[in-house]
Design a protein around this motif. Sequence first.
Motif, short mmCIF file in Angstrom:
data_model
loop_
_atom_site.label_atom_id
_atom_site.label_comp_id
_atom_site.label_asym_id
_atom_site.label_seq_id
_atom_site.Cartn_x
_atom_site.Cartn_y
_atom_site.Cartn_z
N LEU A 85 0.84 -1.19 0.00
CA LEU A 85 0.00 0.00 0.00
C LEU A 85 0.88 1.24 0.00
O LEU A 85 1.73 1.41 0.88
CB LEU A 85 -0.92 0.00 1.23
CG LEU A 85 -1.74 -1.28 1.46
CD1 LEU A 85 -2.64 -1.10 2.68
CD2 LEU A 85 -2.54 -1.65 0.22
N ALA A 86 0.66 2.10 -0.99
CA ALA A 86 1.51 3.29 -1.12
C ALA A 86 0.75 4.39 -1.86
O ALA A 86 0.97 4.62 -3.05
CB ALA A 86 2.80 2.96 -1.85
N PRO A 87 -0.16 5.09 -1.17
CA PRO A 87 -0.87 6.20 -1.83
C PRO A 87 0.07 7.29 -2.33
O PRO A 87 -0.23 7.96 -3.32
CB PRO A 87 -1.79 6.73 -0.73
CG PRO A 87 -1.91 5.64 0.26
CD PRO A 87 -0.61 4.90 0.21
N ALA A 88 1.20 7.47 -1.66
CA ALA A 88 2.21 8.46 -2.07
C ALA A 88 3.55 7.73 -2.13
O ALA A 88 4.37 7.83 -1.21
CB ALA A 88 2.26 9.63 -1.10
N PRO A 89 3.81 6.98 -3.20
CA PRO A 89 4.97 6.06 -3.22
C PRO A 89 6.32 6.76 -3.11
O PRO A 89 7.29 6.14 -2.69
CB PRO A 89 4.82 5.35 -4.56
CG PRO A 89 3.98 6.25 -5.40
CD PRO A 89 3.05 6.92 -4.45
N ARG A 246 13.61 3.30 -3.34
CA ARG A 246 14.06 2.89 -4.66
C ARG A 246 13.15 1.80 -5.24
O ARG A 246 12.87 1.80 -6.44
CB ARG A 246 15.52 2.42 -4.59
CG ARG A 246 16.22 2.38 -5.95
CD ARG A 246 16.23 3.76 -6.63
NE ARG A 246 16.73 4.80 -5.77
CZ ARG A 246 18.01 5.13 -5.66
NH1 ARG A 246 18.92 4.48 -6.35
NH2 ARG A 246 18.38 6.13 -4.87
N TYR A 247 12.69 0.88 -4.40
CA TYR A 247 11.71 -0.10 -4.89
C TYR A 247 10.44 0.59 -5.33
O TYR A 247 9.82 0.19 -6.33
CB TYR A 247 11.42 -1.16 -3.81
CG TYR A 247 12.47 -2.23 -3.75
CD1 TYR A 247 12.57 -3.20 -4.75
CD2 TYR A 247 13.38 -2.27 -2.70
CE1 TYR A 247 13.56 -4.17 -4.69
CE2 TYR A 247 14.36 -3.24 -2.64
CZ TYR A 247 14.45 -4.19 -3.64
OH TYR A 247 15.43 -5.15 -3.59
N ALA A 248 10.02 1.62 -4.61
CA ALA A 248 8.82 2.35 -5.01
C ALA A 248 9.01 2.97 -6.39
O ALA A 248 8.10 2.95 -7.23
CB ALA A 248 8.48 3.42 -3.97
N LEU A 249 10.19 3.53 -6.64
CA LEU A 249 10.45 4.12 -7.96
C LEU A 249 10.39 3.04 -9.04
O LEU A 249 9.73 3.23 -10.07
CB LEU A 249 11.83 4.78 -7.95
CG LEU A 249 12.30 5.34 -9.30
CD1 LEU A 249 11.37 6.45 -9.77
CD2 LEU A 249 13.74 5.83 -9.20
N TYR A 250 11.07 1.95 -8.84
CA TYR A 250 11.10 0.90 -9.85
C TYR A 250 9.71 0.32 -10.08
O TYR A 250 9.27 0.12 -11.22
CB TYR A 250 12.08 -0.21 -9.44
CG TYR A 250 13.51 0.08 -9.77
CD1 TYR A 250 14.15 1.25 -9.34
CD2 TYR A 250 14.28 -0.82 -10.50
CE1 TYR A 250 15.48 1.51 -9.64
CE2 TYR A 250 15.61 -0.58 -10.81
CZ TYR A 250 16.20 0.60 -10.37
OH TYR A 250 17.52 0.85 -10.67
N LYS A 251 9.00 0.02 -9.00
CA LYS A 251 7.71 -0.63 -9.12
C LYS A 251 6.59 0.31 -9.59
O LYS A 251 5.50 -0.15 -9.92
CB LYS A 251 7.33 -1.30 -7.80
CG LYS A 251 8.08 -2.60 -7.56
CD LYS A 251 7.66 -3.26 -6.27
CE LYS A 251 8.21 -4.68 -6.18
NZ LYS A 251 7.56 -5.61 -7.11
N SER A 252 6.89 1.60 -9.65
CA SER A 252 5.90 2.52 -10.22
C SER A 252 5.90 2.47 -11.74
O SER A 252 5.02 3.04 -12.39
CB SER A 252 6.17 3.95 -9.74
OG SER A 252 7.40 4.44 -10.26
N ASP A 253 6.87 1.79 -12.33
CA ASP A 253 6.93 1.68 -13.79
C ASP A 253 5.77 0.82 -14.30
O ASP A 253 5.59 -0.32 -13.86
CB ASP A 253 8.25 1.04 -14.21
CG ASP A 253 8.37 0.93 -15.71
OD1 ASP A 253 8.90 1.87 -16.33
OD2 ASP A 253 7.90 -0.08 -16.27
N PRO A 254 4.98 1.32 -15.25
CA PRO A 254 3.78 0.57 -15.69
C PRO A 254 4.11 -0.73 -16.40
O PRO A 254 3.32 -1.69 -16.31
CB PRO A 254 3.08 1.57 -16.63
CG PRO A 254 4.14 2.53 -17.06
CD PRO A 254 5.09 2.64 -15.90
N ASP A 255 5.23 -0.81 -17.11
CA ASP A 255 5.56 -2.05 -17.82
C ASP A 255 6.00 -3.15 -16.86
O ASP A 255 5.66 -4.33 -17.04
CB ASP A 255 6.64 -1.79 -18.86
CG ASP A 255 6.18 -0.86 -19.97
OD1 ASP A 255 4.98 -0.91 -20.31
OD2 ASP A 255 7.00 -0.07 -20.46
N LEU A 256 6.74 -2.78 -15.82
CA LEU A 256 7.11 -3.76 -14.81
C LEU A 256 5.86 -4.24 -14.07
O LEU A 256 5.70 -5.45 -13.83
CB LEU A 256 8.11 -3.16 -13.82
CG LEU A 256 8.52 -4.04 -12.64
CD1 LEU A 256 9.10 -5.37 -13.09
CD2 LEU A 256 9.52 -3.30 -11.75
#
Length: 548
Positions: A85-89, A246-256
Motif C-alpha cells: 500500500l503506497a498512496p504516495a509512493p 528505490r523499490y517504489a520508484l522501480y515498481k511505479s513503472d507501468p511495464d514492470l
Amino acid sequence: MTPARPTPPSQHAPELRAAARQIGRRRFLTVTGAAAALAFATNLPAAGSASAAELDAARITENPFTLGVASGDPLPGSVILWTRLAPAPYEPDSGLPQERVTVHWELAHDERFRRIARRGTATAHPEFHHSVHVEVSHLEAGRVYYYRFRVGSWVSETGRTRTAPEAGSRPGALTLAAVSCQAYHDGYYTAYQHLAQDDVDIVFHLGDYLYEYAVNSVGGARTYTDRTLPALFNRETLTLEDYRLRYALYKSDPDLRAAHAAHPFVVTWDDHETENNYADDTPENSVPPEEFLLRRAAAYRAYWENQPLRRPQQPEGPDMQLYRRLHWGRLAQFDILDTRQYRSNQAYGDGWQYSGPESEDPSRTLTGETQERWLLDGWRESRALWNVVPQQVTFSRRHNTTTLPSKVSMDAWDGYPASRERVLAGAESAGIDNLMVLTGDVHVGYAFDIKRDFDDQASKTVGTEIVATSISSGKDGADKPANWDTYMAANPHMKFYNGRRGYVTVQLGAEAARADFKTVSAVTTPGAPITTAASFVTEAGNPGLKPA
C-alpha cells in the motif's frame, strides 16, 4: 520444499554480526539512519503481532495500489500473492500513518471474479512498510487463477497467476521467461511491455532487480517524460528508507507492473540489490564489515518487503535464505541459487584477471558449503527430466583473448573454478542428463554448451547455459558488441552472443528444450518492437545447442 535455514558458512565471521547488533545507538544512527534499526531486528513480527493501531480504510483518499500486484513461487496447491500500500509512493511513509491496515483479497477461477476460489483478509503492517504477503493454499494444481486486493473503496488491478502441476505428474511442456538487470536510469522497461503479452507460464528474475546508484530528476536516460523525480532519489541507497524508496520508484513503472500482473515470478538477487560486486560481508569499498552488514540488513529487509516471497524467506538481520527448490511435476526441477551472500571474496579484485593460486584455491566457494551440499543432494533425489538452475553470474568459461593465458572474470564462476568443478562433478555423480543453467548479470545474451572440462573443448557436453540479457542496463546495446569476433573465436562452446536488451523464453518439453532470445532495438526511447534474435534447441538426453 524449502530447506532449513543454514548455519552461516565459515567465511562468515559471527563476531562481526554480534558487533553489528551491539553497535551503540549514536553510531548506529550515524551509519544508516533511524530506519535501519528496524532492519536489524532479528525476529520480524508475525502477522497480527504488531501493536500499531488500526487505520480506518475510509481515511485513505488516494489509490493505495500504485505499486501494482504480484504473485510467485507456485506450488501444486499454493501460490504467494503480494502488494504494498503506497498512496504516495515517493514519500518515505508512502502516504500512510504508522497504523496497520486490513486488506481484503480474492482469488478466482475467472477474470470477472464470478467463481471465487478463495478469499480472506491480511494485515498490512507499518513494520513491513505496509506490504502484504498472502500464502494461498488448498488450490487446484496446474491451473490459472486471477486475484485482486481491496482496501476500503479502492480495488487493485487484477493479477493472473497459476499453480504448479501435481507432484509426480508429467506435464507436456512448460514455457518460462528469464529476465535480469533493470537499471531504471538506463532506459525504459519496453521488454516488460512485450513480456506482459507473451504466453509464458512463469518468469525467473535472475538478479539486479534494483540498482543502488543515484537517479536524477529526469530519470537518467528516461528523458521522454514530463515527470520530475524528487531529489531523494538522487543519492546512493544506504538506509532502509533509501532501499524502500528505490523499490517504489522501480515498481511505479507501468511495464514492470504489467509483467508482474500477467505472470508469477520466481526471484533471486545478485549484487546491486545491495551493492555492486559485494561478497558475503565484504563490500566493494573499504567500509568495515560490521558497518556493511547494517547496510546489507536494510537491503535484504526491503527486498523481502517488495517481492512475492514466502515466509521462510523473511530475513533475520543481515541474513536471508533465498535459495530454494520448486518443481513442475516430473518435467522440471528448479534449484534457485544465491551466489552472492555466501561466496568467498573475489580473488585479485572483482574484475577480469589472470587465474592464479588464490582463485584456484580448492577451498574457495561461490555458493557456500551448505548451499552446495543442498544442491548436490537435491540432484541425487531428483526425478525430473530437466534440472534447471536459475542463478546469477556466468557459469561457463569465458576467455577474452584468443591467446592463452587469458584473463577471466573473477566475479563469475571462472573466478571460483573449484566451486564449479564440485558442481559439475556432483551433477555427473547424480546422473543428471539434462542440466540447464539460467544466468543474468552481464547485460548480454549468451548461449553456451557446458563442457565437462572447459580446458578441453573435445570433452563431453554435459548441459546448456542460457544467459538472459538485461531489461535496460547498459542502455541500447548492439547486436554485435565490439568484442564479438574475439569472444566467439576464443570460446568455441559459446554458440550465441548478442548485446541488445530484452529477455529469453525457454520451452521445456518431453523431447527437447527450445530457447528464443528476444530483443528490442532501443530502451532509451520508448515503444521499440520486439524481435527474436536467435533460437536454439537442445535434445533431452543429448546435450548440445543447435540452431532451431
